[in-house]
Design an enzyme around this catalytic site. Structure first.
Site, PDB file in Angstrom:
ATOM      1  N   PRO A  16       3.018  11.027   0.149  1.00  0.00           N
ATOM      2  CA  PRO A  16       3.851  11.880   1.007  1.00  0.00           C
ATOM      3  C   PRO A  16       3.885  13.312   0.490  1.00  0.00           C
ATOM      4  CG  PRO A  16       5.217  10.448  -0.374  1.00  0.00           C
ATOM      5  CD  PRO A  16       3.795  10.044  -0.611  1.00  0.00           C
ATOM      6  N   CYS A 101      11.771  12.824  -6.359  1.00  0.00           N
ATOM      7  CA  CYS A 101      11.509  14.181  -5.884  1.00  0.00           C
ATOM      8  C   CYS A 101      12.355  15.168  -6.687  1.00  0.00           C
ATOM      9  CB  CYS A 101      11.836  14.296  -4.414  1.00  0.00           C
ATOM     10  SG  CYS A 101      11.599  15.969  -3.833  1.00  0.00           S
ATOM     11  N   ASN A 202      -0.518   7.671  -9.447  1.00  0.00           N
ATOM     12  CA  ASN A 202      -0.568   8.919  -8.675  1.00  0.00           C
ATOM     13  C   ASN A 202      -0.478  10.130  -9.605  1.00  0.00           C
ATOM     14  OD1 ASN A 202       1.989  10.825  -7.190  1.00  0.00           O
ATOM     15  ND2 ASN A 202      -0.081  10.849  -6.373  1.00  0.00           N
ATOM     16  N   GLY A 203      -1.172  11.169  -9.183  1.00  0.00           N
ATOM     17  CA  GLY A 203      -1.058  12.453  -9.863  1.00  0.00           C
ATOM     18  C   GLY A 203      -2.397  13.057 -10.209  1.00  0.00           C
ATOM     19  N   ASP A 204      -2.653  14.241  -9.637  1.00  0.00           N
ATOM     20  CA  ASP A 204      -3.817  15.066 -10.008  1.00  0.00           C
ATOM     21  C   ASP A 204      -5.169  14.439  -9.685  1.00  0.00           C
ATOM     22  OD1 ASP A 204      -1.928  16.808 -10.917  1.00  0.00           O
ATOM     23  OD2 ASP A 204      -2.694  16.967 -12.957  1.00  0.00           O
ATOM     24  N   GLY A 226      -2.423  13.031  -3.218  1.00  0.00           N
ATOM     25  CA  GLY A 226      -1.683  14.007  -2.431  1.00  0.00           C
ATOM     26  C   GLY A 226      -2.491  15.269  -2.247  1.00  0.00           C
ATOM     27  N   ARG A 227      -2.301  16.208  -3.202  1.00  0.00           N
ATOM     28  CA  ARG A 227      -2.934  17.523  -3.037  1.00  0.00           C
ATOM     29  C   ARG A 227      -4.448  17.438  -2.985  1.00  0.00           C
ATOM     30  NH1 ARG A 227      -0.092  19.980  -7.984  1.00  0.00           N
ATOM     31  NH2 ARG A 227      -0.436  17.800  -8.565  1.00  0.00           N
TER      32      ARG A 227
HETATM   33  C1  LIG Z   1       3.994  20.207  -1.132  1.00  0.00           C
HETATM   34  C2  LIG Z   1       4.386  18.879  -1.725  1.00  0.00           C
HETATM   35  C3  LIG Z   1       5.282  18.073  -1.040  1.00  0.00           C
HETATM   36  C4  LIG Z   1       5.654  16.820  -1.572  1.00  0.00           C
HETATM   37  N1  LIG Z   1       6.508  16.033  -0.869  1.00  0.00           N
HETATM   38  C5  LIG Z   1       6.832  14.795  -1.345  1.00  0.00           C
HETATM   39  C6  LIG Z   1       7.669  13.918  -0.599  1.00  0.00           C
HETATM   40  O1  LIG Z   1       8.087  14.229   0.515  1.00  0.00           O
HETATM   41  N2  LIG Z   1       7.967  12.721  -1.155  1.00  0.00           N
HETATM   42  C7  LIG Z   1       7.496  12.330  -2.383  1.00  0.00           C
HETATM   43  O2  LIG Z   1       7.792  11.229  -2.834  1.00  0.00           O
HETATM   44  N3  LIG Z   1       6.672  13.133  -3.075  1.00  0.00           N
HETATM   45  C8  LIG Z   1       6.329  14.345  -2.585  1.00  0.00           C
HETATM   46  N4  LIG Z   1       5.482  15.137  -3.293  1.00  0.00           N
HETATM   47  C9  LIG Z   1       4.839  14.576  -4.500  1.00  0.00           C
HETATM   48  C10 LIG Z   1       3.506  13.924  -4.122  1.00  0.00           C
HETATM   49  O3  LIG Z   1       3.653  12.822  -3.273  1.00  0.00           O
HETATM   50  C11 LIG Z   1       2.743  13.465  -5.374  1.00  0.00           C
HETATM   51  O4  LIG Z   1       3.508  12.497  -6.045  1.00  0.00           O
HETATM   52  C12 LIG Z   1       2.464  14.616  -6.317  1.00  0.00           C
HETATM   53  O5  LIG Z   1       2.044  15.766  -5.610  1.00  0.00           O
HETATM   54  C13 LIG Z   1       1.391  14.233  -7.338  1.00  0.00           C
HETATM   55  O6  LIG Z   1       0.238  13.788  -6.694  1.00  0.00           O
HETATM   56  P1  LIG Z   1      -1.011  14.761  -6.389  1.00  0.00           P
HETATM   57  O7  LIG Z   1      -1.363  15.450  -7.686  1.00  0.00           O
HETATM   58  O8  LIG Z   1      -2.071  13.839  -5.899  1.00  0.00           O
HETATM   59  O9  LIG Z   1      -0.554  15.774  -5.371  1.00  0.00           O
HETATM   60  C14 LIG Z   1       5.118  16.379  -2.808  1.00  0.00           C
HETATM   61  C15 LIG Z   1       4.226  17.201  -3.481  1.00  0.00           C
HETATM   62  C16 LIG Z   1       3.854  18.432  -2.963  1.00  0.00           C
HETATM   63  C17 LIG Z   1       2.868  19.285  -3.712  1.00  0.00           C
END
Ligand SMILES: Cc1cc2nc3c(=O)[nH]c(=O)nc-3n(C[C@H](O)[C@H](O)[C@H](O)COP(=O)(O)O)c2cc1C
Length: 370
Positions: A16, A101, A202-204, A226-227
């Site tokens: 998300p 969050c 999850n992460g990065d 995510g990103r």
């Molecule tokens: C812009 C943005 C919005 C996010 N919104 C949510 C959210 O609504 N709920 C949630 O559990 N995590 C949220 N996250 C965290 C991501 O789901 C994820 O755990 C985090 O970005 C690490 O994963 P990634 O490096 O693949 O992005 C958000 C992260 C970003 C950067």
């Protein structure tokens, strides 16, 4: 991959991302393939029960946007329970609870990471939700509040005890925010803390290789991205293919520029379909620069795309950019080597000293004489 009663087409998940994981983005990702389950932005349970327009828009979906999880946040057990029951009645595949969050607004009302410091209360809230629905209820958390309070393993175990179907774990603490390296050992400790339910790391993750490393080093059952999906909505398909193949020689290449442009345009079309031309274009102003991060030189595109209000304006910006970009191309129409974006490398794929070097802040001052 099984999630309680649900069977998913792959063990790769779209995380998300508030403000981004709306219906158009989920459809883009699904059309490119490889993803097992997409989750919505977080949705306030009370707003959903009050049927507020914003909350209902966040859960808007279509048959092809399936299976879909809705992420709920809130701290009032009855509201979380009733919101879960409502979501089940609308046909969503599963419900995810936001426990990690770090945004102040959410922590303040008791949702988000604050939940992780109050284990028993949280387990009771979650049990109320699990008991109210037949669809899987999952939880997404960080490792803990800070390095001295790594509560995720205990919380994951407690939640497994009350019937949660899976745990999503972002390998950072709340204190870390988004900085520092993903703690793979921390994710592994959550994997080891539960008995039977899947843990999704999850992460990065921004490359297929990073996904594989997370699987290999944590023993997680799935990974959530995510990103990485902003840069590369193809990452699910590429990762699935890499995981199935196993060999480094078989890592599918990043998509070519023309394919990136095709999907960029498709994404805008879907934004306009779902949000209307004016709002869709306005929302797209923050989406388009993610695509352009892998375009090579893109200053000209970024400067203008953040002002678009109509589809026609967007296509004019794109047309002008394609002309401008020609100066960076070789005789075959490919980006010259020196203009190509550097390879993507996840934080936990870097050598420790490289990470350290990147993290040391540089104070302001006469850098030229230091
Ligand atoms: C812009 C943005 C919005 C996010 N919104 C949510 C959210 O609504 N709920 C949630 O559990 N995590 C949220 N996250 C965290 C991501 O789901 C994820 O755990 C985090 O970005 C690490 O994963 P990634 O490096 O693949 O992005 C958000 C992260 C970003 C950067």
């Amino acid at each position: 991959m099984r999630f309680g009663s649900l069977t998913l087409p792959s063990n790769l998940f779209l995380s998300p991302l508030a403000g981004y994981t709306n219906l158009p983005f989920r459809l883009v990702v699904r059309e490119l393939g490889g993803v097992g389950l997409c989750t919505t932005d977080l949705v306030n349970a009370r707003s959903l029960l009050e049927k507020r327009g914003k909350a209902l828009k966040l859960i808007e979906t279509r048959p092809e946007d399936s299976p879909m999880a809705v992420q709920l946040f809130g701290s009032v057990p009855e509201e979380m329970r009733d919101a879960a029951a409502y979501l089940e009645s609308t046909g969503v595949a599963s419900i995810d609870i936001n426990m990690g969050c770090p945004v102040r607004k959410i922590v303040k009302v008791g949702g988000g990471s604050a939940m992780m410091t109050e284990l028993d209360k949280t387990a009771a809230l979650v049990k109320g939700m699990v008991d109210a629905v037949k669809i899987p209820v999952t939880a997404k958390m960080r490792l803990g509040w800070d390095d001295q309070n790594i509560t995720a393993p205990d919380l994951a175990r407690a939640l497994e005890g009350v019937g949660v179907a899976a745990i999503f774990i972002h390998g950072r603490t709340r204190e870390q925010g988004f900085s520092g390296t993903i703690n793979l050992a921390g994710i592994r400790s959550v994997v080891q803390a539960v008995k039977t339910i899947p843990v999704i790391g999850n992460g990065d993750i921004i490359t297929p290789q990073a996904a594989k490393k997370m699987f290999d080093e944590t023993g997680c059952a799935g990974v959530s991205i995510g990103r990485g999906a902003f840069y590369d909505p193809w990452i699910f398909r590429r990762t699935l293919s890499y995981l199935q193949n196993g060999s480094d020689a078989a890592i599918p290449p990043e998509p070519p520029f023309a394919e990136r442009v095709r999907v960029l345009c498709r994404h805008l079309d879907l934004m306009i379909e779902v949000f209307g031309e004016e709002l869709g274009c306005r929302m797209f102003r923050k989406v388009a620069p993610w695509y352009s991060k892998r375009f090579g030189p893109a200053a000209e595109f970024n400067r203008h795309v953040v002002r678009i209000s109509t589809r026609a304006e967007f296509h004019q910006v794109l047309e002008n950019y394609l002309q401008w970009r020609r100066q960076f191309l070789d005789e075959n129409g490919e980006l010259k080597q020196k203009f190509q974006p550097p390879p993507m490398v996840a934080s936990f794929m870097l050598e420790p000293e490289v990470v350290l070097r990147q993290q040391i802040p540089v104070p302001k001052g006469p850098v030229e004489v230091w």
